[in-house]
Motif scaffolding. Structure first.
Motif, PDB file in Angstrom:
ATOM      1  N   PRO A 213       0.805  -1.233   0.000  1.00  0.00           N
ATOM      2  CA  PRO A 213       0.000   0.000   0.000  1.00  0.00           C
ATOM      3  C   PRO A 213       0.830   1.272   0.000  1.00  0.00           C
ATOM      4  N   HIS A 214       2.107   1.192   0.435  1.00  0.00           N
ATOM      5  CA  HIS A 214       2.944   2.394   0.456  1.00  0.00           C
ATOM      6  C   HIS A 214       3.361   2.836  -0.948  1.00  0.00           C
ATOM      7  N   LEU A 215       3.227   1.967  -1.940  1.00  0.00           N
ATOM      8  CA  LEU A 215       3.653   2.284  -3.300  1.00  0.00           C
ATOM      9  C   LEU A 215       2.497   2.807  -4.140  1.00  0.00           C
ATOM     10  N   LEU A 216       1.734   3.735  -3.583  1.00  0.00           N
ATOM     11  CA  LEU A 216       0.665   4.394  -4.330  1.00  0.00           C
ATOM     12  C   LEU A 216       1.290   5.572  -5.075  1.00  0.00           C
ATOM     13  N   LEU A 217       1.449   5.434  -6.386  1.00  0.00           N
ATOM     14  CA  LEU A 217       2.193   6.387  -7.195  1.00  0.00           C
ATOM     15  C   LEU A 217       1.259   7.440  -7.777  1.00  0.00           C
ATOM     16  N   THR A 218       1.840   8.611  -8.034  1.00  0.00           N
ATOM     17  CA  THR A 218       1.105   9.675  -8.698  1.00  0.00           C
ATOM     18  C   THR A 218       1.199   9.494 -10.214  1.00  0.00           C
ATOM     19  N   ALA A 219       0.439  10.342 -10.921  1.00  0.00           N
ATOM     20  CA  ALA A 219       0.466  10.253 -12.391  1.00  0.00           C
ATOM     21  C   ALA A 219       1.845  10.631 -12.933  1.00  0.00           C
ATOM     22  N   ARG A 220       2.510  11.604 -12.286  1.00  0.00           N
ATOM     23  CA  ARG A 220       3.855  12.006 -12.732  1.00  0.00           C
ATOM     24  C   ARG A 220       4.855  10.883 -12.515  1.00  0.00           C
ATOM     25  N   ASP A 221       4.798  10.222 -11.356  1.00  0.00           N
ATOM     26  CA  ASP A 221       5.730   9.123 -11.084  1.00  0.00           C
ATOM     27  C   ASP A 221       5.463   7.927 -12.005  1.00  0.00           C
ATOM     28  N   THR A 222       4.194   7.656 -12.290  1.00  0.00           N
ATOM     29  CA  THR A 222       3.871   6.533 -13.169  1.00  0.00           C
ATOM     30  C   THR A 222       4.387   6.770 -14.582  1.00  0.00           C
ATOM     31  N   ALA A 223       4.243   8.012 -15.079  1.00  0.00           N
ATOM     32  CA  ALA A 223       4.746   8.312 -16.420  1.00  0.00           C
ATOM     33  C   ALA A 223       6.265   8.219 -16.483  1.00  0.00           C
ATOM     34  N   HIS A 224       6.944   8.543 -15.363  1.00  0.00           N
ATOM     35  CA  HIS A 224       8.407   8.450 -15.365  1.00  0.00           C
ATOM     36  C   HIS A 224       8.884   7.011 -15.299  1.00  0.00           C
ATOM     37  N   LEU A 225       8.163   6.145 -14.576  1.00  0.00           N
ATOM     38  CA  LEU A 225       8.611   4.766 -14.368  1.00  0.00           C
ATOM     39  C   LEU A 225       8.133   3.807 -15.454  1.00  0.00           C
ATOM     40  N   THR A 226       7.185   4.202 -16.274  1.00  0.00           N
ATOM     41  CA  THR A 226       6.639   3.290 -17.292  1.00  0.00           C
ATOM     42  C   THR A 226       7.700   2.807 -18.278  1.00  0.00           C
ATOM     43  N   PRO A 227       8.595   3.657 -18.822  1.00  0.00           N
ATOM     44  CA  PRO A 227       9.626   3.118 -19.723  1.00  0.00           C
ATOM     45  C   PRO A 227      10.541   2.098 -19.055  1.00  0.00           C
ATOM     46  N   GLY A 228      10.846   2.284 -17.765  1.00  0.00           N
ATOM     47  CA  GLY A 228      11.697   1.306 -17.084  1.00  0.00           C
ATOM     48  C   GLY A 228      11.049  -0.056 -16.972  1.00  0.00           C
ATOM     49  N   VAL A 229       9.745  -0.093 -16.634  1.00  0.00           N
ATOM     50  CA  VAL A 229       9.048  -1.378 -16.565  1.00  0.00           C
ATOM     51  C   VAL A 229       8.915  -1.985 -17.964  1.00  0.00           C
ATOM     52  N   ALA A 230       8.710  -1.140 -18.988  1.00  0.00           N
ATOM     53  CA  ALA A 230       8.627  -1.653 -20.356  1.00  0.00           C
ATOM     54  C   ALA A 230       9.942  -2.292 -20.801  1.00  0.00           C
ATOM     55  N   ALA A 231      11.074  -1.724 -20.333  1.00  0.00           N
ATOM     56  CA  ALA A 231      12.367  -2.338 -20.664  1.00  0.00           C
ATOM     57  C   ALA A 231      12.494  -3.725 -20.044  1.00  0.00           C
ATOM     58  N   TRP A 232      11.954  -3.908 -18.819  1.00  0.00           N
ATOM     59  CA  TRP A 232      11.967  -5.242 -18.206  1.00  0.00           C
ATOM     60  C   TRP A 232      11.086  -6.214 -18.991  1.00  0.00           C
ATOM     61  N   LEU A 233       9.892  -5.763 -19.361  1.00  0.00           N
ATOM     62  CA  LEU A 233       8.988  -6.639 -20.099  1.00  0.00           C
ATOM     63  C   LEU A 233       9.538  -6.974 -21.475  1.00  0.00           C
ATOM     64  N   GLU A 234      10.283  -6.055 -22.087  1.00  0.00           N
ATOM     65  CA  GLU A 234      10.891  -6.329 -23.390  1.00  0.00           C
ATOM     66  C   GLU A 234      11.971  -7.390 -23.284  1.00  0.00           C
ATOM     67  N   ARG A 235      12.584  -7.500 -22.112  1.00  0.00           N
ATOM     68  CA  ARG A 235      13.626  -8.513 -21.901  1.00  0.00           C
ATOM     69  C   ARG A 235      13.044  -9.817 -21.349  1.00  0.00           C
ATOM     70  N   GLU A 236      11.798 -10.078 -21.677  1.00  0.00           N
ATOM     71  CA  GLU A 236      11.112 -11.337 -21.366  1.00  0.00           C
ATOM     72  C   GLU A 236      10.937 -11.547 -19.868  1.00  0.00           C
ATOM     73  N   ALA A 237      10.755 -10.456 -19.107  1.00  0.00           N
ATOM     74  CA  ALA A 237      10.426 -10.555 -17.683  1.00  0.00           C
ATOM     75  C   ALA A 237       8.911 -10.495 -17.540  1.00  0.00           C
ATOM     76  N   SER A 238       8.355 -11.387 -16.751  1.00  0.00           N
ATOM     77  CA  SER A 238       6.907 -11.423 -16.565  1.00  0.00           C
ATOM     78  C   SER A 238       6.467 -10.295 -15.630  1.00  0.00           C
ATOM     79  N   PRO A 239       5.200  -9.857 -15.717  1.00  0.00           N
ATOM     80  CA  PRO A 239       4.718  -8.823 -14.782  1.00  0.00           C
ATOM     81  C   PRO A 239       4.825  -9.246 -13.318  1.00  0.00           C
ATOM     82  N   ALA A 240       4.646 -10.541 -13.029  1.00  0.00           N
ATOM     83  CA  ALA A 240       4.769 -10.997 -11.642  1.00  0.00           C
ATOM     84  C   ALA A 240       6.190 -10.834 -11.121  1.00  0.00           C
ATOM     85  N   SER A 241       7.194 -11.156 -11.955  1.00  0.00           N
ATOM     86  CA  SER A 241       8.585 -10.985 -11.516  1.00  0.00           C
ATOM     87  C   SER A 241       8.937  -9.512 -11.349  1.00  0.00           C
ATOM     88  N   VAL A 242       8.364  -8.638 -12.167  1.00  0.00           N
ATOM     89  CA  VAL A 242       8.612  -7.204 -12.007  1.00  0.00           C
ATOM     90  C   VAL A 242       8.024  -6.709 -10.686  1.00  0.00           C
TER      91      VAL A 242
END
Length: 314
Positions: A213-242
Motif C-alpha cells: 500500500p505504500h507504493l501508491l504512485l502519482t500520475a507524474r511518477d507513473t509516467a516516469h517509471l513506465t519506460p523502465g518497466v517496459a524495458a523489463w517486459l521487453e527482456r522477457e520478464a513477466s509482470p509478476a517478476s517485475v
C-alpha cells in the motif's frame, strides 16, 4: 493533636536535656520500656513512602519529565524507560517488542508514535551501499521538542521613520520562486516502445499498491517509471517478476520516496537481454503430385521432381 486513650498506660516523664527527636519511651506495667519509632511531623501520613537503596551497578538514569509526563500514556512511559535502559544496537522495532512484551503490535506501535511525537524517539532513514533503505531508531533521554512548544514572544520592532525609505528586505516579493521537486533518477528505456508494451507496463505499476500500500504512485511518477518497466517486459520478464522485484524487502514503515526507490531498483536490477533466436523460414505447404499422387512441398500445385525429370534410357 493527639487523642488520649484511657486504656493506655501513662507515659513516662523524660529527663530534661534528653534526646526526644528519634524515640519515645513508654513504661509498661511490668517495668519494660518501649522505644518504637513514631512518625515525625514531616513524614507523610498517607500515600506512598519510598525505601530507596543506592545503586552502584546495573542502573539507568531516567528523567522525571518522562516518568511523570502529563500527556504520554502509561504504556508509552514504560516503553520509553525500557528503551532508554537498552544497550546500543538492541532491536526496538515493533516485531521485536511484540515478542518481548504481552501487548499487541497495535498498542506498541501507538506507544512508539507517542514517544516520537514528544521527542523521546527519532527514526531516520538511511540508504546502504547496496541501495537498500533502512530505518535507524534513536532514543533521546532529553527531548528537544519541549523547547519548541513554548515559543518565545517575538521582539518588538521599532517603528520605521516616516522620512526613511522602506527597506526592500522587509517587503516580501510579489512572485516568490516556486521550489521545484527533486528530479527522479533515470530509468532504462525499451528498444521498441510499442503502445501495447507501454500499456502493460502502466498496468503493472498501477497494481503495485495492491501488494504494497505504500507504493501508491502519482500520475507524474507513473509516467516516469513506465519506460523502465517496459524495458523489463521487453527482456522477457513477466509482470509478476517485475512486481516481486519492486516490492521485495521494503522498509516496515514504507519508503520515504517511493518513486526514487523504484527508479533505483529498475536500473540496478535490470535483467540481461534475451538470447538471440534466428528467424525460422516458413516451409512450403504440402502438395499432391498430379501424375503419381505423391505428397511433396512446393509453393504451387503441380508435379513432383521425379515426374518432371524424364527417366533415363538404358
Amino acid at each position: 493533636m493527639d487523642t488520649q486513650n484511657p486504656s493506655a498506660p501513662p507515659r513516662a516523664q523524660y529527663a530534661p536535656g534528653g534526646n526526644q527527636s528519634h524515640a519515645r519511651a513508654t513504661r509498661h506495667p511490668r517495668g519494660r520500656t518501649d522505644t518504637r519509632r513514631r512518625p515525625t511531623a514531616s513524614a507523610p501520613t498517607s500515600g506512598i513512602t519510598h525505601e530507596n537503596t543506592r545503586h552502584t551497578t546495573r542502573f539507568t538514569v531516567v528523567g522525571n519529565h518522562l516518568t511523570q509526563h502529563q500527556e504520554l500514556s502509561l504504556l508509552a512511559i514504560g516503553l520509553g524507560c525500557h528503551i532508554q535502559s537498552l544497550s546500543a544496537g538492541a532491536h526496538v522495532d515493533i516485531k521485536s517488542l511484540t515478542k518481548r512484551f504481552p501487548e499487541g503490535a497495535t498498542r506498541i506501535a501507538g506507544a512508539l508514535r507517542e514517544l516520537e511525537t514528544h521527542g523521546y524517539l527519532r527514526r531516520d532513514r538511511e540508504r546502504t551501499a547496496s541501495g537498500r533503505i533502512v530505518t535507524r531508531t534513536i532514543s533521546c533521554n532529553q527531548p528537544q521538542g519541549t523547547a519548541r512548544r513554548t515559543p518565545t514572544p517575538p521582539r518588538r520592532q521599532p517603528a520605521p521613520i516616516a522620512a526613511a525609505p522602506p527597506r526592500t528586505s522587509e517587503t516580501p516579493p510579489a512572485h516568490a520562486p516556486r521550489k521545484h521537486p527533486r528530479p527522479l533518477p533515470a530509468v532504462p528505456h525499451p528498444t521498441h516502445p510499442t503502445p501495447a508494451l507501454l500499456e502493460q507496463a502502466t498496468a503493472t505499476l498501477t497494481e503495485l499498491c495492491r501488494e504494497a500500500p505504500h507504493l501508491l504512485l502519482t500520475a507524474r511518477d507513473t509516467a516516469h517509471l513506465t519506460p523502465g518497466v517496459a524495458a523489463w517486459l521487453e527482456r522477457e520478464a513477466s509482470p509478476a517478476s517485475v512486481r516481486h522485484a519492486l516490492t521485495h524487502a521494503l522498509p516496515p514503515d514504507g519508503p520515504r520516496h517511493p518513486a526514487a526507490l523504484l527508479s533505483h531498483r529498475l536500473t540496478a536490477l535490470l535483467p540481461p537481454p534475451p538470447r538471440f533466436h534466428p528467424p525460422q523460414r516458413n516451409p512450403h505447404p504440402l502438395q499432391n503430385c498430379e501424375t503419381c499422387d505423391r505428397a511433396y512441398r512446393a509453393p504451387e500445385p503441380g508435379r513432383c521432381r521425379d515426374c518432371r525429370i524424364p527417366p533415363r534410357t538404358a
